[in-house]
Design an enzyme around this catalytic site. Sequence first.
Site, mmCIF file in Angstrom:
data_model
loop_
_atom_site.group_PDB
_atom_site.id
_atom_site.type_symbol
_atom_site.label_atom_id
_atom_site.label_comp_id
_atom_site.label_asym_id
_atom_site.label_seq_id
_atom_site.Cartn_x
_atom_site.Cartn_y
_atom_site.Cartn_z
ATOM 1 N N HIS A 343 0.853 -1.188 0.000
ATOM 2 C CA HIS A 343 0.000 0.000 0.000
ATOM 3 C C HIS A 343 0.885 1.233 0.000
ATOM 4 C CE1 HIS A 343 -3.213 2.754 1.123
ATOM 5 N NE2 HIS A 343 -4.029 1.810 0.706
ATOM 6 N N ASP A 400 -7.889 -5.434 -0.069
ATOM 7 C CA ASP A 400 -8.371 -6.297 -1.141
ATOM 8 C C ASP A 400 -8.000 -7.760 -0.959
ATOM 9 O OD1 ASP A 400 -9.656 -4.335 -2.683
ATOM 10 O OD2 ASP A 400 -7.733 -3.621 -3.434
HETATM 11 N N1 ACO Z 1 4.093 -7.458 -4.197
HETATM 12 C C1 ACO Z 1 5.441 -7.487 -4.249
HETATM 13 N N2 ACO Z 1 6.225 -6.409 -4.065
HETATM 14 C C2 ACO Z 1 5.611 -5.260 -3.822
HETATM 15 C C3 ACO Z 1 4.216 -5.156 -3.762
HETATM 16 C C4 ACO Z 1 3.444 -6.304 -3.958
HETATM 17 N N3 ACO Z 1 2.136 -6.288 -3.913
HETATM 18 N N4 ACO Z 1 3.870 -3.884 -3.512
HETATM 19 C C5 ACO Z 1 5.027 -3.202 -3.429
HETATM 20 N N5 ACO Z 1 6.079 -4.043 -3.625
HETATM 21 C C6 ACO Z 1 7.495 -3.680 -3.590
HETATM 22 C C7 ACO Z 1 7.896 -3.052 -4.911
HETATM 23 O O1 ACO Z 1 8.326 -4.005 -5.824
HETATM 24 C C8 ACO Z 1 8.986 -2.119 -4.471
HETATM 25 O O2 ACO Z 1 10.145 -2.869 -4.271
HETATM 26 P P1 ACO Z 1 11.583 -2.246 -4.651
HETATM 27 O O3 ACO Z 1 11.760 -1.088 -3.722
HETATM 28 O O4 ACO Z 1 12.544 -3.370 -4.414
HETATM 29 O O5 ACO Z 1 11.492 -1.834 -6.090
HETATM 30 C C9 ACO Z 1 8.522 -1.634 -3.098
HETATM 31 O O6 ACO Z 1 7.675 -2.675 -2.597
HETATM 32 C C10 ACO Z 1 7.725 -0.339 -3.166
HETATM 33 O O7 ACO Z 1 6.704 -0.551 -4.114
HETATM 34 P P2 ACO Z 1 5.974 0.570 -4.929
HETATM 35 O O8 ACO Z 1 5.379 0.014 -6.160
HETATM 36 O O9 ACO Z 1 6.878 1.755 -5.057
HETATM 37 O O10 ACO Z 1 4.809 0.948 -3.964
HETATM 38 P P3 ACO Z 1 3.669 1.946 -4.318
HETATM 39 O O11 ACO Z 1 3.374 2.668 -3.078
HETATM 40 O O12 ACO Z 1 3.950 2.724 -5.535
HETATM 41 O O13 ACO Z 1 2.469 0.960 -4.733
HETATM 42 C C11 ACO Z 1 0.631 -0.398 -4.682
HETATM 43 C C12 ACO Z 1 1.411 0.661 -3.930
HETATM 44 C C13 ACO Z 1 0.252 0.100 -6.085
HETATM 45 C C14 ACO Z 1 -0.670 -0.674 -3.919
HETATM 46 C C15 ACO Z 1 1.485 -1.682 -4.781
HETATM 47 O O14 ACO Z 1 1.769 -2.128 -3.479
HETATM 48 C C16 ACO Z 1 0.814 -2.769 -5.582
HETATM 49 O O15 ACO Z 1 0.894 -2.767 -6.813
HETATM 50 N N6 ACO Z 1 0.124 -3.744 -4.899
HETATM 51 C C17 ACO Z 1 -0.570 -4.786 -5.609
HETATM 52 C C18 ACO Z 1 -1.921 -4.286 -6.121
HETATM 53 C C19 ACO Z 1 -2.900 -4.062 -4.996
HETATM 54 O O16 ACO Z 1 -3.097 -4.901 -4.137
HETATM 55 N N7 ACO Z 1 -3.574 -2.901 -5.046
HETATM 56 C C20 ACO Z 1 -4.608 -2.551 -4.076
HETATM 57 C C21 ACO Z 1 -4.127 -1.505 -3.124
HETATM 58 S S1 ACO Z 1 -5.366 -1.098 -1.942
HETATM 59 C C22 ACO Z 1 -6.422 -0.177 -2.835
HETATM 60 O O17 ACO Z 1 -6.113 0.507 -3.758
HETATM 61 C C23 ACO Z 1 -7.869 -0.231 -2.449
#
Ligand code: ACO
Length: 463
Positions: A343, A400
């Site tokens: 998140h 989710d």
């Molecule tokens: N699985 C694996 N690794 C993850 C995940 C994940 N779900 N989420 C973040 N990471 C990792 C990234 O790869 C990144 O690693 P790095 O630093 O080695 O490159 C680090 O954690 C930071 O990730 P970001 O993508 O920069 O985090 P951001 O805050 O931009 O994204 C998001 C948040 C979009 C929710 C992301 O966690 C994601 O894509 N999750 C999966 C989709 C999801 O479940 N969305 C629902 C969110 S809740 C909602 O909107 C109601």
Amino acid sequence: MLAQTPEITEIILAAAEKARQETRDAPDHPRLSRLRWPQECTIGPGLEGAIACETKIGYVNGAKGWLVYRGYDIFELCAYSTFEEVSYLLLHGDLPSVDELAEYKRKLTRYQHLNQTLRLLVSFPVEEMNAMGALRMGTIFMRQEFTTMDREGGRPAVDDAIGADEDSIAMETKPFGEEHAIYEFKARRRSRRKSAAMDASGMEACYHLIAGVATITAAIARVRRGLLPIEPDPELSFAANLYYMIHGRRPTPFQERILDICLILHADHGMNASTFAALVVASTLSDFYLSIGSGIAALSGPLHGGANEQVINTLREIGSSAGVSNWMHMAMVKKKKISGFGHRVYKAYDPRARVLGPLAAYGIERSTPEIINLFDTARELEKQVLRSFGTEKKIFPNVDFYSGIVYSRLGISPALFTPLFAVSRVAGWTARVLEYLHHNRIFRPRAMYVGEFDRHYVPVDQR
Ligand code: ACO
């Protein structure tokens, strides 16, 4: 009044206590006074960190894993309140009195009758459409039904009509590819400002949308199963009615309470992508229906509300708890984002997942073998993701992750998970749009141009 389900209250209070214990040492919330503009802040791509406005609606503390609506902790609202009270709270700022609640419920029940909207909706192939696309279309039809601006401007008055006969259409060129008559008419001129204030931009429009998005979602659920929509039952609570309009039968007290808690948990969540989308559209002095339509569009993406459906796809792809290790290995090698985890704001366990996890588990042994298998796979996946990423990257289950299993247990199919999210979130969207419009300023961030200059046009045959 929801039937008493003390076992469910116990589950929520236990989740609240666990959250308190685990985040005791995380930084507390700051007590802020009003902002003085302009504000200085550090902004990342996608406006990360930008402060766009003040709000009194909701607060998220990502380090502590707190979610607060209008000063009330989400756990407390889940334990003791109802979606009707919570949506009223978000819109009005205070919990309703007995009379206010009765009047609000009366209005929601009245607005859940959307005969004209549903008639329009079912004239489209809803069963073949993406459910969020159909929901967005339905909110636009609601606008047509509700607003006098649309009703009167959108229907030709007899003497304003140019004509519906192909030969009489005033056109400079023959319509290209158009075999049939185009119905053209002059919209009646009226004061846009006045119409918008009367019709599509007030509190009634918010009530109408909160009630109507539920009716449309239920209708979509039925049409997708080859069934006709059914009328709401005025005797039922909002959650029970939603269940009833989807399934055509009343829920048990447990099903009603669990659906009601899901609605409370999803109602608002800070300046997320869909809320922002709704605010951007509202800030142009568009109206509530078009703003909420934009919120629905933004929510549909798999990085946002669409993740709940993706989670079930992932769990099915993994197959069983025994398949989690191999799947995790593949996901880590491919650096795959695992749906339902991570998140932008929470760097602790999402409080909504803290409630939804135990709700998914409650009485799971009485579920179908398929759902039990999904649940066991989810539990194992959570364990392994926390072990691999949890403490280091602070990646925990988000709202989710378990919601899909809870919805599946309520007999709701994956295509309807995100529309169900929207049914609840429309309360937060409308509340925030109302609040923002009091001090409206059109959104206008900048993009930094890093492209070329000084290029000159070359005719196409010389390129
Ligand atoms: N699985 C694996 N690794 C993850 C995940 C994940 N779900 N989420 C973040 N990471 C990792 C990234 O790869 C990144 O690693 P790095 O630093 O080695 O490159 C680090 O954690 C930071 O990730 P970001 O993508 O920069 O985090 P951001 O805050 O931009 O994204 C998001 C948040 C979009 C929710 C992301 O966690 C994601 O894509 N999750 C999966 C989709 C999801 O479940 N969305 C629902 C969110 S809740 C909602 O909107 C109601």
